[in-house]
Scaffold this active site. Structure first.
Site, PDB file in Angstrom:
ATOM      1  N   LEU A   6       0.861  -1.185   0.000  1.00 38.24           N
ATOM      2  CA  LEU A   6       0.000   0.000   0.000  1.00 38.24           C
ATOM      3  C   LEU A   6       0.897   1.235   0.000  1.00 38.24           C
ATOM      4  CD1 LEU A   6      -3.062   0.759   0.232  1.00 38.24           C
ATOM      5  CD2 LEU A   6      -2.645   1.054   2.669  1.00 38.24           C
TER       6      LEU A   6
ATOM      7  N   GLU B   3       1.855   4.201  -2.911  1.00 33.60           N
ATOM      8  CA  GLU B   3       1.841   4.779  -4.244  1.00 33.60           C
ATOM      9  C   GLU B   3       3.228   5.230  -4.682  1.00 33.60           C
ATOM     10  OE1 GLU B   3      -2.183   4.658  -2.684  1.00 33.60           O
ATOM     11  OE2 GLU B   3      -0.333   5.508  -1.852  1.00 33.60           O
TER      12      GLU B   3
ATOM     13  N   ASP C 142      -7.097  10.491  -5.897  1.00 35.30           N
ATOM     14  CA  ASP C 142      -6.760  11.347  -4.758  1.00 35.30           C
ATOM     15  C   ASP C 142      -5.361  11.053  -4.223  1.00 35.30           C
ATOM     16  OD1 ASP C 142      -9.581  10.380  -4.964  1.00 35.30           O
ATOM     17  OD2 ASP C 142      -9.962  12.048  -3.598  1.00 35.30           O
ATOM     18  N   PHE C 143      -4.921   9.793  -4.346  1.00 35.63           N
ATOM     19  CA  PHE C 143      -3.638   9.395  -3.777  1.00 35.63           C
ATOM     20  C   PHE C 143      -2.484   9.544  -4.758  1.00 35.63           C
ATOM     21  CE2 PHE C 143      -6.948   7.102  -1.406  1.00 35.63           C
ATOM     22  CZ  PHE C 143      -6.758   7.731  -0.185  1.00 35.63           C
TER      23      PHE C 143
ATOM     24  N   HIS D 110     -11.711  10.161  -1.770  1.00 33.89           N
ATOM     25  CA  HIS D 110     -11.867   9.204  -2.867  1.00 33.89           C
ATOM     26  C   HIS D 110     -12.743   9.767  -3.991  1.00 33.89           C
ATOM     27  CE1 HIS D 110     -10.904   6.812   0.718  1.00 33.89           C
ATOM     28  NE2 HIS D 110     -10.344   5.944  -0.108  1.00 33.89           N
TER      29      HIS D 110
END
Length: 325
Positions: A58, A60, A85-86, A129
């Site tokens: 997890l 990015e 969003d990430f 999100h």
């Protein structure tokens, strides 16, 4: 009538065909292999190519860092960022490393990654999100930002993106995943950097992408009853965008309304508005109107989410206002 596929399954088919046609292509991301992706977009790939699809931690930053390194070594990674969003977590790898590489090495090195990311509001995914991320990345020369709307576009533009030597941010709207449309079985490519005139009109031009494109068509149908002829442009590639198609349309209609999901300040709608004002102001019969989300985060509460997002009545009102000139 041709075969129909959902937007999500059109992307899935594009990934399968890209993997079949080029053994340099591989996929990585959170839950993309065993689970087939959070939205099911990578399902069936692990069964065919177990060594070319990888579940990651997890992180990015790790996903994009690995992708950049693999691309420099000659591969064509297709990393998935589960929610756009990430992308902020891996912002440095994307805008400072991938996007600048070609320029830094005078075209002798490339970073051909295609970053798939899920964006957009509408399904009550709350603050972290629901972002539309195009405008975050428009200020990054060297990075291509793509926002397909139809299943046909999604498949053809993804195949083009994977073959492109530039890093491509391929943004998929979650509200479109179940929308169906005609999609050819065979592989095909839709050129990047080219907008599409979805509807021909003579009185006002609407430029839109993704969910706003459907709203634009509804607005055009309502306005037609009032004798207002609307031309609709599907932007497709948000950056570098197709200036020529927009300018030629505005030269014909002399009025422009831009429909953008996402906050108003600093959005891609503002860029297109500025371009028309600076370059072809003499074509305009009326001030340009932008129809956007309000400048607030997307809340979880349905009534608040709906309040933030641009609406059909906003777009119809904007078109009526420009017609008063």
């Amino acid at each position: 009538m041709g075969r129909k596929l959902s937007y999500g399954m059109a992307i899935n088919e594009a990934l399968h065909q890209a993997m079949e046609n080029d053994d340099r292509v591989f996929i990585l991301g959170e839950d993309v292999a065993k689970m087939g992706g959070d939205f099911g977009i990578t399902k069936g790939i692990m069964a065919k190519w177990p060594n070319r699809i990888k579940d990651t931690a997890l992180s990015e930053s790790a996903i994009l860092g690995l992708s950049n390194g693999a691309a420099l070594c000659g591969l064509r990674p297709v990393p998935e960022i589960m929610f756009a969003d990430f992308l902020g977590v891996c912002f440095d790898q994307l805008v400072n490393n991938a996007a600048k590489l070609n320029f830094m090495f005078q075209g002798k090195a490339h970073c051909p990654i295609t970053v798939r990311a899920v964006q957009g509001a509408g399904i009550r995914c709350a603050y972290h999100h629901s972002v539309c991320a195009e405008s975050w990345f428009m200020n990054t020369p060297g990075l291509v930002v793509v926002s397909p709307t139809t299943p046909y576009e999604a498949k053809g533009m993804l195949l083009s993106a994977i073959k492109n030597d530039n890093p491509v941010l391929f943004l998929e709207h979650k509200m479109l995943y179940n929308v169906k449309g005609e999609v050819p079985v065979e592989p095909y490519e839709i050129p990047l950097y080219e907008a599409e005139i979805e509807r021909v009109g003579s009185d006002v031009t609407i430029v839109a992408t993704q969910m706003m494109l459907g709203i634009a068509h509804k607005a055009a149908n309502e306005l037609q009853k009032e004798g207002i002829s609307v031309e609709i442009i599907d932007l497709r590639t948000v950056f570098p965008y197709d200036k020529k198609t927009i300018v030629e349309s505005v030269a014909k209609t002399s009025r422009l309304v831009i429909a953008q999901e996402g906050p108003r300040v600093g959005g891609w709608a503002a860029e297109i508005s500025a371009m028309i004002n600076e370059d072809v102001f003499e074509y305009l019969s009326a001030p340009i109107k932008r129809v956007t989300s309000i400048d607030a985060p997307v809340a979880y509460a349905p009534v608040l989410e709906d309040f933030v997002l641009p609406k059909l009545e906003n777009l119809i009102k904007a078109c009526r206002e420009v017609m008063q000139y």
